[in-house]
Design a protein around this motif. Structure first.
Motif, short mmCIF file in Angstrom:
data_model
loop_
_atom_site.label_atom_id
_atom_site.label_comp_id
_atom_site.label_asym_id
_atom_site.label_seq_id
_atom_site.Cartn_x
_atom_site.Cartn_y
_atom_site.Cartn_z
N ALA A 84 0.83 -1.20 0.00
CA ALA A 84 0.00 0.00 0.00
C ALA A 84 0.86 1.25 0.00
CB ALA A 84 -0.89 -0.01 1.25
N ASP A 85 0.23 2.38 -0.30
CA ASP A 85 0.88 3.66 -0.05
C ASP A 85 0.01 4.47 0.88
OD1 ASP A 85 -0.68 5.78 -1.38
OD2 ASP A 85 0.08 5.02 -3.28
N ASP A 86 0.65 5.43 1.53
CA ASP A 86 -0.03 6.19 2.58
C ASP A 86 -0.77 7.42 2.08
OD1 ASP A 86 2.04 7.93 2.03
OD2 ASP A 86 2.89 7.89 4.04
N ASN A 87 -0.89 7.56 0.76
CA ASN A 87 -1.64 8.68 0.18
C ASN A 87 -1.11 10.04 0.65
OD1 ASN A 87 -3.67 9.80 -1.42
ND2 ASN A 87 -5.19 9.72 0.21
N GLY A 88 0.21 10.10 0.87
CA GLY A 88 0.84 11.36 1.26
C GLY A 88 0.78 11.69 2.74
N TYR A 89 0.37 10.76 3.57
CA TYR A 89 0.32 11.02 5.02
C TYR A 89 1.72 11.38 5.52
CZ TYR A 89 -0.22 10.29 10.01
OH TYR A 89 -0.22 10.48 11.37
N GLY A 90 1.81 12.40 6.32
CA GLY A 90 3.09 12.84 6.86
C GLY A 90 3.89 13.72 5.91
N GLY A 91 3.29 14.09 4.77
CA GLY A 91 3.94 15.02 3.86
C GLY A 91 4.62 14.41 2.65
N ASP A 92 4.85 13.12 2.64
CA ASP A 92 5.44 12.49 1.47
C ASP A 92 4.78 11.14 1.23
OD1 ASP A 92 6.54 11.23 3.67
OD2 ASP A 92 8.59 11.30 2.97
N LEU A 93 5.00 10.58 0.07
CA LEU A 93 4.37 9.32 -0.31
C LEU A 93 5.27 8.17 0.12
CD1 LEU A 93 2.01 7.97 -1.86
CD2 LEU A 93 3.48 8.04 -3.87
N ASP A 94 4.77 7.32 0.98
CA ASP A 94 5.51 6.15 1.44
C ASP A 94 4.76 4.90 1.02
OD1 ASP A 94 7.69 7.40 3.05
OD2 ASP A 94 5.98 8.19 4.16
N GLN A 95 5.50 3.88 0.61
CA GLN A 95 4.90 2.61 0.21
C GLN A 95 5.56 1.47 0.96
OE1 GLN A 95 5.42 2.52 -4.08
NE2 GLN A 95 3.27 3.04 -4.30
N GLY A 96 4.79 0.42 1.16
CA GLY A 96 5.32 -0.76 1.82
C GLY A 96 4.18 -1.68 2.20
N TYR A 97 4.45 -2.54 3.16
CA TYR A 97 3.51 -3.59 3.54
C TYR A 97 2.80 -3.27 4.85
CZ TYR A 97 5.95 -6.19 -0.03
OH TYR A 97 6.49 -6.59 -1.23
N VAL A 98 1.51 -3.60 4.88
CA VAL A 98 0.70 -3.45 6.09
C VAL A 98 -0.12 -4.73 6.28
CG1 VAL A 98 0.55 -0.93 5.98
CG2 VAL A 98 -1.19 -2.30 4.86
N PRO A 99 -0.32 -5.16 7.53
CA PRO A 99 -1.18 -6.32 7.74
C PRO A 99 -2.61 -6.01 7.30
CG PRO A 99 0.04 -5.78 9.74
CD PRO A 99 0.23 -4.65 8.78
N ASP A 100 -3.18 -6.90 6.51
CA ASP A 100 -4.55 -6.70 6.04
C ASP A 100 -5.53 -6.59 7.19
OD1 ASP A 100 -6.27 -6.75 3.49
OD2 ASP A 100 -7.24 -8.27 4.74
#
Length: 117
Positions: A84-100
Motif C-alpha cells: 500500500a501507499d499512505d496517500n501522502g500522510y506525513g507530507g510524502d508518499l511512502d509505500q510498503g507492507y501493512v497487515p490486512d
C-alpha cells in the motif's frame, strides 16, 4: 532528498507495473485503516512485524491505496499483507507492507491481486 526522489520514482514504476499487468485490481482503490486502538498503523519494508518502518502512526480512518497483496508473517490469524501507499500522510508518499487485519476492506480475503514483484 535524492533518496526520497529515487524512492518516489521507484514507487511510480512499481505502481505502473502493477496496474498494467493482468492482475485483478479493485477499482475502489482507497481503504481506511481500522482497529489500531489509537496506536496507528506502520508501513513496513517487508511483510513482517519486525520489518523496517517507512511510515508510522497512520491513524484509524486514514485511507490507504492498496496495490496488491502477499503472504507474509501471520498476524492476528492472517498471513495477508497488503502492499500500500499512505496517500501522502506525513507530507510524502511512502509505500510498503501493512497487515490486512488493519485495513477495512469488508472481506477477510484479499481484495486486490497478488503482487507480481
Amino acid at each position: 532528498m535524492l533518496k526520497k526522489v529515487t524512492f518516489s520514482l521507484v514507487a511510480v514504476v512499481i505502481a505502473g507495473f502493477v496496474l498494467l499487468t493482468n492482475l485483478t485490481i479493485t477499482h475502489a482503490a482507497f481503504y481506511p485503516v481500522q482497529k489500531t486502538g489509537g496506536a496507528g498503523l506502520d508501513i513496513r519494508t517487508t511483510p513482517t512485524i519486525n520489518g523496517k518502518r517507512v511510515e508510522t502512526n497512520i491513524p484509524d480512518g486514514k485511507k490507504l491505496w492498496l496495490y496488491c497483496y502477499v503472504n507474509g508473517e501471520s498476524y492476528k490469524g492472517s498471513k495477508i499483507w497488503d502492499f500500500a501507499d499512505d496517500n501522502g500522510y506525513g507530507g510524502d508518499l511512502d509505500q510498503g507492507y501493512v497487515p490486512d487485519y488493519f485495513i477495512k476492506t469488508g472481506s477477510s480475503k484479499p481484495v486486490v491481486g497478488y503482487c507480481a514483484f
